[in-house]
Structures are given as C-alpha cells and as structure tokens.
Design a protein around this motif. Sequence first.
Motif, PDB file in Angstrom:
ATOM      1  N   VAL A  78       1.247  -0.941  -0.038  1.00  0.00           N
ATOM      2  CA  VAL A  78       0.126   0.037   0.196  1.00  0.00           C
ATOM      3  C   VAL A  78       0.757   1.197  -0.240  1.00  0.00           C
ATOM      4  O   VAL A  78       0.670   2.492  -1.115  1.00  0.00           O
ATOM      5  CB  VAL A  78      -1.023  -0.136   1.642  1.00  0.00           C
ATOM      6  CG1 VAL A  78      -1.761   1.939   1.909  1.00  0.00           C
ATOM      7  CG2 VAL A  78      -1.697  -0.901   1.130  1.00  0.00           C
ATOM      8  N   LEU A  79       1.998   1.379   0.267  1.00  0.00           N
ATOM      9  CA  LEU A  79       2.488   2.483   0.936  1.00  0.00           C
ATOM     10  C   LEU A  79       4.008   2.318  -0.270  1.00  0.00           C
ATOM     11  O   LEU A  79       4.440   3.373  -0.255  1.00  0.00           O
ATOM     12  CB  LEU A  79       3.992   2.740   1.926  1.00  0.00           C
ATOM     13  CG  LEU A  79       2.388   2.090   3.108  1.00  0.00           C
ATOM     14  CD1 LEU A  79       2.961   2.773   4.415  1.00  0.00           C
ATOM     15  CD2 LEU A  79       1.750   3.774   3.825  1.00  0.00           C
ATOM     16  N   GLU A  80       4.055   1.912  -1.175  1.00  0.00           N
ATOM     17  CA  GLU A  80       5.146   1.001  -2.117  1.00  0.00           C
ATOM     18  C   GLU A  80       6.302   1.621  -2.126  1.00  0.00           C
ATOM     19  O   GLU A  80       6.808   2.809  -2.192  1.00  0.00           O
ATOM     20  CB  GLU A  80       4.771   2.438  -3.354  1.00  0.00           C
ATOM     21  CG  GLU A  80       2.971   2.423  -4.038  1.00  0.00           C
ATOM     22  CD  GLU A  80       2.605   2.819  -4.817  1.00  0.00           C
ATOM     23  OE1 GLU A  80       3.635   4.119  -4.836  1.00  0.00           O
ATOM     24  OE2 GLU A  80       1.868   3.292  -5.187  1.00  0.00           O
ATOM     25  N   VAL A  81       6.731   1.308  -0.629  1.00  0.00           N
ATOM     26  CA  VAL A  81       8.283   0.978  -0.088  1.00  0.00           C
ATOM     27  C   VAL A  81       8.651  -0.460   0.186  1.00  0.00           C
ATOM     28  O   VAL A  81       7.954  -1.670  -0.345  1.00  0.00           O
ATOM     29  CB  VAL A  81       8.367   1.260   1.026  1.00  0.00           C
ATOM     30  CG1 VAL A  81       7.934   2.960   0.917  1.00  0.00           C
ATOM     31  CG2 VAL A  81       7.383   0.453   2.195  1.00  0.00           C
ATOM     32  N   LYS A  82       9.894  -0.692  -0.085  1.00  0.00           N
ATOM     33  CA  LYS A  82      10.749  -2.170   0.574  1.00  0.00           C
ATOM     34  C   LYS A  82       9.586  -2.682   1.701  1.00  0.00           C
ATOM     35  O   LYS A  82       9.723  -1.220   2.827  1.00  0.00           O
ATOM     36  CB  LYS A  82      12.000  -2.200   0.380  1.00  0.00           C
ATOM     37  CG  LYS A  82      12.123  -2.256  -1.631  1.00  0.00           C
ATOM     38  CD  LYS A  82      13.847  -1.910  -1.121  1.00  0.00           C
ATOM     39  CE  LYS A  82      14.816  -2.051  -3.069  1.00  0.00           C
ATOM     40  NZ  LYS A  82      16.026  -1.571  -2.885  1.00  0.00           N
ATOM     41  N   ARG A  83       9.892  -4.112   1.806  1.00  0.00           N
ATOM     42  CA  ARG A  83       9.566  -4.090   3.266  1.00  0.00           C
ATOM     43  C   ARG A  83      10.089  -4.191   4.400  1.00  0.00           C
ATOM     44  O   ARG A  83       9.922  -3.678   5.688  1.00  0.00           O
ATOM     45  CB  ARG A  83       8.888  -5.631   3.424  1.00  0.00           C
ATOM     46  CG  ARG A  83       8.754  -6.204   4.681  1.00  0.00           C
ATOM     47  CD  ARG A  83       8.143  -8.027   4.169  1.00  0.00           C
ATOM     48  NE  ARG A  83       9.243  -8.558   4.004  1.00  0.00           N
ATOM     49  CZ  ARG A  83       9.895  -9.206   5.073  1.00  0.00           C
ATOM     50  NH1 ARG A  83       9.835  -9.068   6.316  1.00  0.00           N
ATOM     51  NH2 ARG A  83      11.535 -10.460   4.784  1.00  0.00           N
ATOM     52  N   LEU A  84      11.860  -4.595   3.936  1.00  0.00           N
ATOM     53  CA  LEU A  84      12.398  -4.104   5.432  1.00  0.00           C
ATOM     54  C   LEU A  84      12.269  -2.171   5.397  1.00  0.00           C
ATOM     55  O   LEU A  84      12.745  -2.047   6.955  1.00  0.00           O
ATOM     56  CB  LEU A  84      13.405  -4.405   4.993  1.00  0.00           C
ATOM     57  CG  LEU A  84      13.653  -5.821   4.732  1.00  0.00           C
ATOM     58  CD1 LEU A  84      15.159  -6.187   4.453  1.00  0.00           C
ATOM     59  CD2 LEU A  84      13.521  -6.451   6.424  1.00  0.00           C
ATOM     60  N   ASP A  85      11.926  -1.429   4.681  1.00  0.00           N
ATOM     61  CA  ASP A  85      12.037   0.072   5.027  1.00  0.00           C
ATOM     62  C   ASP A  85      10.849   0.234   5.676  1.00  0.00           C
ATOM     63  O   ASP A  85      10.613   1.300   6.326  1.00  0.00           O
ATOM     64  CB  ASP A  85      11.745   1.114   3.606  1.00  0.00           C
ATOM     65  CG  ASP A  85      13.171   0.680   2.490  1.00  0.00           C
ATOM     66  OD1 ASP A  85      14.495   0.168   3.047  1.00  0.00           O
ATOM     67  OD2 ASP A  85      13.066   0.831   1.280  1.00  0.00           O
ATOM     68  N   LEU A  86       9.760  -0.233   6.053  1.00  0.00           N
ATOM     69  CA  LEU A  86       9.056  -0.180   7.163  1.00  0.00           C
ATOM     70  C   LEU A  86       9.449   0.063   8.320  1.00  0.00           C
ATOM     71  O   LEU A  86       8.930   0.816   8.883  1.00  0.00           O
ATOM     72  CB  LEU A  86       7.958  -0.861   7.109  1.00  0.00           C
ATOM     73  CG  LEU A  86       7.131  -1.203   6.182  1.00  0.00           C
ATOM     74  CD1 LEU A  86       5.828  -2.313   6.128  1.00  0.00           C
ATOM     75  CD2 LEU A  86       6.681  -0.439   5.539  1.00  0.00           C
ATOM     76  N   LEU A 118      12.385   2.048   8.782  1.00  0.00           N
ATOM     77  CA  LEU A 118      12.746   3.053   8.735  1.00  0.00           C
ATOM     78  C   LEU A 118      11.371   4.164   8.751  1.00  0.00           C
ATOM     79  O   LEU A 118      12.012   5.678   8.901  1.00  0.00           O
ATOM     80  CB  LEU A 118      13.669   4.003   8.015  1.00  0.00           C
ATOM     81  CG  LEU A 118      15.136   2.376   7.621  1.00  0.00           C
ATOM     82  CD1 LEU A 118      15.357   2.817   6.469  1.00  0.00           C
ATOM     83  CD2 LEU A 118      15.578   2.532   8.869  1.00  0.00           C
ATOM     84  N   LEU A 119      10.175   3.420   8.705  1.00  0.00           N
ATOM     85  CA  LEU A 119       9.152   4.435   9.214  1.00  0.00           C
ATOM     86  C   LEU A 119       7.971   4.508  10.197  1.00  0.00           C
ATOM     87  O   LEU A 119       6.836   4.330  10.223  1.00  0.00           O
ATOM     88  CB  LEU A 119       8.326   4.284   7.926  1.00  0.00           C
ATOM     89  CG  LEU A 119       9.392   4.677   6.117  1.00  0.00           C
ATOM     90  CD1 LEU A 119       8.183   3.896   5.362  1.00  0.00           C
ATOM     91  CD2 LEU A 119       9.321   5.847   5.929  1.00  0.00           C
ATOM     92  N   PHE A 120       8.669   4.219  11.558  1.00  0.00           N
ATOM     93  CA  PHE A 120       7.922   3.918  12.201  1.00  0.00           C
ATOM     94  C   PHE A 120       6.885   4.347  12.998  1.00  0.00           C
ATOM     95  O   PHE A 120       5.838   4.477  13.242  1.00  0.00           O
ATOM     96  CB  PHE A 120       8.819   3.290  13.240  1.00  0.00           C
ATOM     97  CG  PHE A 120       9.040   1.934  13.705  1.00  0.00           C
ATOM     98  CD1 PHE A 120       7.973   1.135  12.837  1.00  0.00           C
ATOM     99  CD2 PHE A 120       9.612   1.666  14.773  1.00  0.00           C
ATOM    100  CE1 PHE A 120       8.529  -0.466  12.733  1.00  0.00           C
ATOM    101  CE2 PHE A 120      10.516  -0.150  14.583  1.00  0.00           C
ATOM    102  CZ  PHE A 120       9.869  -1.132  14.372  1.00  0.00           C
ATOM    103  N   GLU A 121       7.023   5.955  12.946  1.00  0.00           N
ATOM    104  CA  GLU A 121       6.555   7.248  13.303  1.00  0.00           C
ATOM    105  C   GLU A 121       5.140   7.500  11.939  1.00  0.00           C
ATOM    106  O   GLU A 121       4.736   8.808  12.247  1.00  0.00           O
ATOM    107  CB  GLU A 121       7.428   7.874  13.704  1.00  0.00           C
ATOM    108  CG  GLU A 121       8.214   7.642  15.066  1.00  0.00           C
ATOM    109  CD  GLU A 121       7.159   6.879  16.164  1.00  0.00           C
ATOM    110  OE1 GLU A 121       5.855   7.229  16.188  1.00  0.00           O
ATOM    111  OE2 GLU A 121       7.404   5.658  16.478  1.00  0.00           O
ATOM    112  N   ARG A 122       5.757   7.092  11.197  1.00  0.00           N
ATOM    113  CA  ARG A 122       4.425   7.591   9.993  1.00  0.00           C
ATOM    114  C   ARG A 122       3.357   7.532   9.710  1.00  0.00           C
ATOM    115  O   ARG A 122       3.117   6.384  10.003  1.00  0.00           O
ATOM    116  CB  ARG A 122       5.535   6.564   8.367  1.00  0.00           C
ATOM    117  CG  ARG A 122       4.729   7.481   7.152  1.00  0.00           C
ATOM    118  CD  ARG A 122       4.681   6.621   5.919  1.00  0.00           C
ATOM    119  NE  ARG A 122       4.726   7.163   4.496  1.00  0.00           N
ATOM    120  CZ  ARG A 122       3.148   7.237   4.453  1.00  0.00           C
ATOM    121  NH1 ARG A 122       2.330   7.067   5.522  1.00  0.00           N
ATOM    122  NH2 ARG A 122       2.544   7.446   3.013  1.00  0.00           N
ATOM    123  N   PRO A 123       2.631   8.228   9.678  1.00  0.00           N
ATOM    124  CA  PRO A 123       0.647   8.395   9.838  1.00  0.00           C
ATOM    125  C   PRO A 123       0.637   7.413   9.057  1.00  0.00           C
ATOM    126  O   PRO A 123       0.696   8.563   7.423  1.00  0.00           O
ATOM    127  CB  PRO A 123       0.563   9.886  10.637  1.00  0.00           C
ATOM    128  CG  PRO A 123       1.603  10.772   9.850  1.00  0.00           C
ATOM    129  CD  PRO A 123       2.620   9.930   9.672  1.00  0.00           C
TER     130      PRO A 123
END
Length: 296
Positions: free
Chosen positions: A38-46, A48-53
């Motif tokens: 859904v976010l169109e990012v690599k799975r492991l890059d999630l 690096l985005l913990f606080e992203r709403p």
Amino acid sequence: MQDRSWTVLSLLDWGTEYFEQKEVRNPRFSIEWLLSHVLEVKRLDLYLLFERPLHSTELERLRPMVQRRGKHEPLQYITGRVDFFGIELSVASGVLIPRPETEELVEYILASHDNDAPKKLIDIGTGSGCIALAIKKERPNWEVWATDLSESALRVAQQNGKELGLQVHWFQDNLFAPELLRHHPELAHSCDILVSNPPYILNEEREALEREVREFEPEEALFCSSTHRMYSALVEHAKSLLLPHHSQMYFEVHEQYANEVQNISKDYGFTAEIRHDLAGKDRFVISTLTSTLSPS
C-alpha cells in the motif's frame, strides 16, 4: 481496524495480533507485505518509517486487503504481484503462485546451458509463465514456447510477457490430448529442452495442505490422480517434441516420488538423475537423451 490515528508501527503491531487470532500463517510477515504494498516501499524499509502516519486513503486501501488475508487468501492474490527470479509477475485467482523451488529449476537449466548457442525450449503447464519468461529474460537468443490447459492462466502469462517485453510463443493445450503439433508441425523433434512443473500432489494429500493453498489455488494446477500417468504423458509428449539426440527434460516432482519419475524417464531411453532443492528434498528430475527416443 477501527477509525483512529495509525502509524506504521501501531498498524504492524495490530496487524500481527489480528492475524495471529485468525491463525494466519506468518502473521508479522503478512501485515508487512500488505502495508509495504500500500505504501509502495520495500518491506524492510517499513522499519525506518515507524512514526509515519497513515492517511485515510491508505487505510481505505489496506482495510479490504487485511480482511482477505484474515480469511487465509494468499498474499500474492491480494496484491496481484509476485517476484520470481528477478522479474515481477502478475498473478490472479486461477493461476498457480510460483514457488522458490521453481526458481531453482530455472537455475539448473541456466547453469547447464550458456548463452552462446541458441536453444529451443518448451514449457509444459506454464501457469503464470514464470519459467518461460525467466528463461527468455536470461537467454534472449533462445526460442521459447509455453503451453497450458487453462485459458485464464495463459491470459495472465501473455500479459506478463507483454509487460516484460519478452517474446514467448503461447499455446493452449491439453497434455493428455495435445494439439500443439497439429497447429505447429515445425516443432516436431526440434526442441532442445522440455521443462515442466506439472500438478504432482496426489488427490489423497489434499487435506494435508495448508488452508491458503487448499482453498484458494487452482485444483487443476495442484493435483493429479497418478504420478505415473502425469509424467508418462509428459515423456510421451516429449517424444514428439525433442531432438532425437542430446536433448533434455527438466521436471519438478513430488519429493516422495522422484524415483518413480526417474524410472519413467529411463524407460524411454533417457539417463536421469535426481537433484535436491535447497531444503534437501528430492525435488527435480533432470533427464538427458543419448539415444533415439523409444519406450523399452
């Protein structure tokens, strides 16, 4: 998923717990897969985005995907995409999801045949087109043919070939009543390689399969009534397609029946060897023809 403010981390944690309650296989991986899609990012890059709403539109896309996964539908059908041997393929209900073991089968073919001499390869039971397209990408000077009984599978395979810009000759055919040579007589005794990952799970093993396989993937691509009947038909078909000398068959097989497939190949004049997959299971039979094809 209640209406509230969600971050990547809170959704990962919630999704993991939700899928655990639903007894979904690999619950953390499942929510990672869907959220990264859904976010169109690599799975492991999630991570690096913990606080992203998450925005409301993203949540609206994710919600039905989570519901489908909660019913054990395969992730690949939900997102419609799967990676295979360095290419991204479309998959849909009615088409077998490519497995990592089949990537190993492609690797065996490529390792045995360099790119110097053009070859003609035919893939029987192509499904999504994964084997044929991976081979064509790695060996662009090869002539590649692929057949399948399923019209819907062939549509997916053709679309994959179009999206990847790879030319493969597709043909709808029934292994047990083949029509390929009637329409393309030039293929008779002309192929260097025949490869197949046919249905090889026996009908009586159905209930032992994971729910997401048993309930969602196409029965005609999974099950066969008899190992001997399936692979004898493949070798019979190969008799009319392969060159009479120094041609090869590459089969993916049921780990418990590799010896049976090996013996079938030997009965038709092939030398045949069993190869393991990365899990150490008897997964492939590779056969080489050194004399004229004829059953013993």
